[in-house]
Design an enzyme around this catalytic site. Structure first.
Site, PDB file in Angstrom:
ATOM      1  N   ILE A 156       0.956  -1.350  -0.106  1.00 54.85           N
ATOM      2  CA  ILE A 156      -0.010  -0.105  -0.033  1.00 54.85           C
ATOM      3  C   ILE A 156       0.769   1.327  -0.014  1.00 54.85           C
ATOM      4  O   ILE A 156       2.030   1.283   0.602  1.00 54.85           O
ATOM      5  CB  ILE A 156      -1.060  -0.055   1.226  1.00 54.85           C
ATOM      6  CG1 ILE A 156      -1.814   1.159   1.243  1.00 54.85           C
ATOM      7  CG2 ILE A 156      -0.255  -0.106   2.454  1.00 54.85           C
ATOM      8  CD1 ILE A 156      -2.968   1.059   2.080  1.00 54.85           C
ATOM      9  N   CYS A 157       0.364   2.229  -0.618  1.00 49.71           N
ATOM     10  CA  CYS A 157       0.995   3.541  -0.737  1.00 49.71           C
ATOM     11  C   CYS A 157       2.456   3.329  -1.334  1.00 49.71           C
ATOM     12  O   CYS A 157       2.676   2.751  -2.260  1.00 49.71           O
ATOM     13  CB  CYS A 157       1.246   4.011   0.504  1.00 49.71           C
ATOM     14  SG  CYS A 157       1.440   6.077   0.643  1.00 49.71           S
ATOM     15  N   ASN A 158       3.433   3.903  -0.636  1.00 54.78           N
ATOM     16  CA  ASN A 158       4.835   3.766  -1.208  1.00 54.78           C
ATOM     17  C   ASN A 158       5.490   2.289  -1.208  1.00 54.78           C
ATOM     18  O   ASN A 158       6.369   2.036  -1.834  1.00 54.78           O
ATOM     19  CB  ASN A 158       5.809   4.524  -0.369  1.00 54.78           C
ATOM     20  CG  ASN A 158       5.707   6.146  -0.647  1.00 54.78           C
ATOM     21  OD1 ASN A 158       5.220   6.476  -1.560  1.00 54.78           O
ATOM     22  ND2 ASN A 158       6.054   6.987   0.539  1.00 54.78           N
TER      23      ASN A 158
END
Length: 200
Positions: free
Chosen positions: A106-108
């Site tokens: 998730i995300c980075n």
């Protein structure tokens, strides 16, 4: 015996991106439902790590003390996925994908997956395609498989943007067959909308 799901946390990890999923994994998708898994934490060492929100976590495992068998890896976002230290996780992720076990980012952490070519041949998402291409670099060639959604599941690979903690959780619960589909949807809908039917 419940199988362990490993949450990979680096210093400066995003608390909110792991919290909801960890509860559903560790305590059941809904109260009094069967619990198939247990949440455990993994980091580069067993030294304490600190989240963006200031919570200090003592990891259950480091990369040298992993259990022999576990359900998969959940890579929790944060700025340190771009650090040289994060590179030591590449072989572990590669092994999980080769063994067809769950890998969520998730995300980075989704950018980390893209940076190492793990998203080139599967449907996926991230913090916009432009951000992913810019941050992942030349090893990312998966533009054609990018989907503009909060979270995307393709087999056992789940990706999400940094505002999609509930959608990320839902897709991982599906990937793990953590409960019946209608129970997963009921839980997701409740936390998305709250106690009020219209979500306001």
């Amino acid at each position: 015996m419940r199988k362990e799901l490993l949450f990979v946390l680096l210093n400066g990890f995003a608390d909110w991106e792991a919290a909801h999923l960890a509860v559903c994994i560790n305590s059941g998708v809904k109260p009094e439902r069967p619990v198939k898994y247990i949440s455990k934490t993994l980091s580069l060492t067993k030294e304490p790590i600190v989240s963006i929100g200031g919570f200090t976590v003592l990891p259950d495992y480091d990369i040298h003390t992993l259990p022999e068998d576990y359900a998969g890896l959940v890579l929790v976002g944060g700025d340190n996925w771009f650090s040289p230290e994060a590179e030591s996780l590449v072989l572990l992720v590669e092994k999980m994908i080769r063994e067809n076990k769950l890998v969520g980012g998730i995300c980075n952490a989704s950018v980390f997956l893209g940076k190492h070519g793990f998203l080139n041949h599967v449907k996926h998402t991230s913090n916009t395609l432009g951000y992913l291409k810019n941050m992942a670099g030349e090893k990312y060639t998966g533009d054609a498989h990018y989907i503009e959604k909060q979270a995307v599941r393709d087999g056992n690979i789940v990706t999400a943007n940094g505002t999609a903690q509930l959608e990320f959780s839902r897709e991982i619960l599906y990937a793990l067959n953590a409960d019946e589909p209608e129970i997963i949807e009921e839980s997701y809908s409740f936390y998305k909308k709250g106690f009020l039917p219209n979500g306001e």
